[in-house]
Design a protein around this motif. Sequence first.
Motif, short mmCIF file in Angstrom:
data_model
loop_
_atom_site.label_atom_id
_atom_site.label_comp_id
_atom_site.label_asym_id
_atom_site.label_seq_id
_atom_site.Cartn_x
_atom_site.Cartn_y
_atom_site.Cartn_z
N THR A 35 60.46 30.42 46.84
CA THR A 35 59.75 30.03 47.67
C THR A 35 59.28 28.79 47.80
O THR A 35 58.84 28.11 48.86
N ARG A 36 59.67 27.75 46.50
CA ARG A 36 59.48 26.42 46.48
C ARG A 36 60.65 25.68 47.01
O ARG A 36 60.19 24.90 47.88
N LEU A 37 61.74 26.08 47.09
CA LEU A 37 63.06 25.39 47.62
C LEU A 37 63.24 26.03 48.98
O LEU A 37 63.96 26.83 49.30
N THR A 38 62.46 25.48 50.00
CA THR A 38 62.45 25.82 51.60
C THR A 38 62.13 24.44 52.31
O THR A 38 61.59 23.56 51.92
N GLY A 39 62.70 24.67 53.61
CA GLY A 39 62.22 23.71 54.67
C GLY A 39 63.19 22.50 54.79
O GLY A 39 64.39 22.40 54.25
N LEU A 40 62.57 21.54 55.15
CA LEU A 40 63.41 20.24 55.30
C LEU A 40 63.50 19.34 54.13
O LEU A 40 62.68 19.16 53.28
N TYR A 41 64.85 19.08 53.79
CA TYR A 41 65.38 18.36 52.66
C TYR A 41 66.06 17.02 53.26
O TYR A 41 67.01 16.94 53.69
N GLY A 42 65.19 15.96 52.81
CA GLY A 42 65.56 14.61 53.28
C GLY A 42 66.29 13.87 52.12
O GLY A 42 66.36 14.12 51.09
N ALA A 74 56.53 8.99 55.85
CA ALA A 74 56.23 9.27 57.10
C ALA A 74 56.91 10.91 57.30
O ALA A 74 56.47 11.54 57.74
N ALA A 75 58.12 11.03 56.61
CA ALA A 75 58.76 12.41 56.48
C ALA A 75 57.94 13.22 55.65
O ALA A 75 58.03 14.54 56.14
N MET A 76 57.39 12.97 54.57
CA MET A 76 56.45 13.88 53.89
C MET A 76 55.31 14.28 54.57
O MET A 76 54.76 15.33 54.78
N MET A 92 58.35 17.21 55.23
CA MET A 92 59.56 17.36 54.39
C MET A 92 59.02 17.97 52.92
O MET A 92 58.12 17.50 52.30
N ARG A 93 59.89 18.71 52.60
CA ARG A 93 59.48 19.76 51.23
C ARG A 93 60.22 19.08 50.04
O ARG A 93 59.96 19.28 49.01
N ILE A 139 59.63 9.10 62.49
CA ILE A 139 60.19 9.92 61.49
C ILE A 139 59.28 11.06 61.21
O ILE A 139 59.70 12.05 61.08
N CYS A 140 57.85 10.68 61.18
CA CYS A 140 56.98 12.02 61.00
C CYS A 140 57.23 12.96 62.11
O CYS A 140 57.01 14.20 61.68
N ARG A 141 57.22 12.60 63.31
CA ARG A 141 57.36 13.66 64.42
C ARG A 141 58.73 14.38 64.27
O ARG A 141 58.59 15.53 64.47
N GLN A 142 59.59 13.55 63.66
CA GLN A 142 60.99 14.19 63.55
C GLN A 142 61.16 15.35 62.61
O GLN A 142 61.48 16.32 62.72
N ALA A 143 60.27 15.03 61.65
CA ALA A 143 59.98 15.88 60.26
C ALA A 143 59.36 16.82 60.69
O ALA A 143 59.59 18.33 60.63
#
Length: 215
Positions: free
Chosen positions: A4-11, A30-32, A36-37, A197-201
Motif C-alpha cells: 500500500t505504501r509503495l505506489t504511484g509516482l516515483y520521481g 512542487a512534485a510532492m 509524488m509518493r 512540475i506540480c501540474r505534471q505530478a
Amino acid sequence: MLKTRLTGLYGITDASLMPDLSAMLTACEAAMQGGMRTLQYRDKSRDTSRRLEQALALRQLCSRYACTFLINDDVELALRCDADGVHLGQGDGSLKDARQRMGQDAIIGQTCHDSLELALRAEAEGASYVAFGAFFPSSTKPGARPAPLSLLTHARPQLSVPVVAIGGISVDNAAQVIAAGADMTAVVHALFAAPDICRQAEQFSQLFRIQTLKH
C-alpha cells in the motif's frame, strides 16, 4: 504494508535539471505537492560533501510531505542521511549486504532490466520492490535495453513485491504500464523538465487513481 505504501509516482532527481540545491528543493517540493509518493536522490558525482548536503535537505523535505526517500546506489549515504532506503543497480553491491546494513525496515529496490529471473532472485534476496525497463526510449539512459509491456503482465502474478516501471515514461504513455501491472512509474525528464512540475505530478497521479477505479 509495503504494497500500500509503495505506489504511484516515483520521481528521480537529475543534476542537469537541478543544478543547485535551491532548484532541486523547489522542483521536488512542487512534485510532492502534485502527489509524488517516492523520491530517489540520484547523483553520480564524487562530490561527497555536496551529495550529503543535498540528501539531508531532501530527507527533511520528504519528511514534511510523507514522501518515501531513497538514495541511488549508496548505502553509506542512505545511512548518513537517514533515508528510507536505497535503490541498487545490478552492479551496485549485494542486496543481502545492503539489507544487513540497513535493517529489515529499510526499503531496498533493485533494477531488473527486462528480466523476470532477476526480479524473482531480487525478491528472494529481500528486495522491497523491483524495477523493470526501459519500456520506452529514454533520454536519461538512451542505451537501455527495451522491455516489453508484456513483461509487467507476466511478472505481476509471480511477484509479491511492488513493481516499478522505468524508461521514457510520460503522461502520454504511463497509463499503458500502469494497466499492464506497474505499481509505480519512475520518471525523470517527463516530470522535472515540465514547465509546471506540480501540474505534471498531478496528471501522473491521476492516472493511478483512474486505474484504481477500474478495479
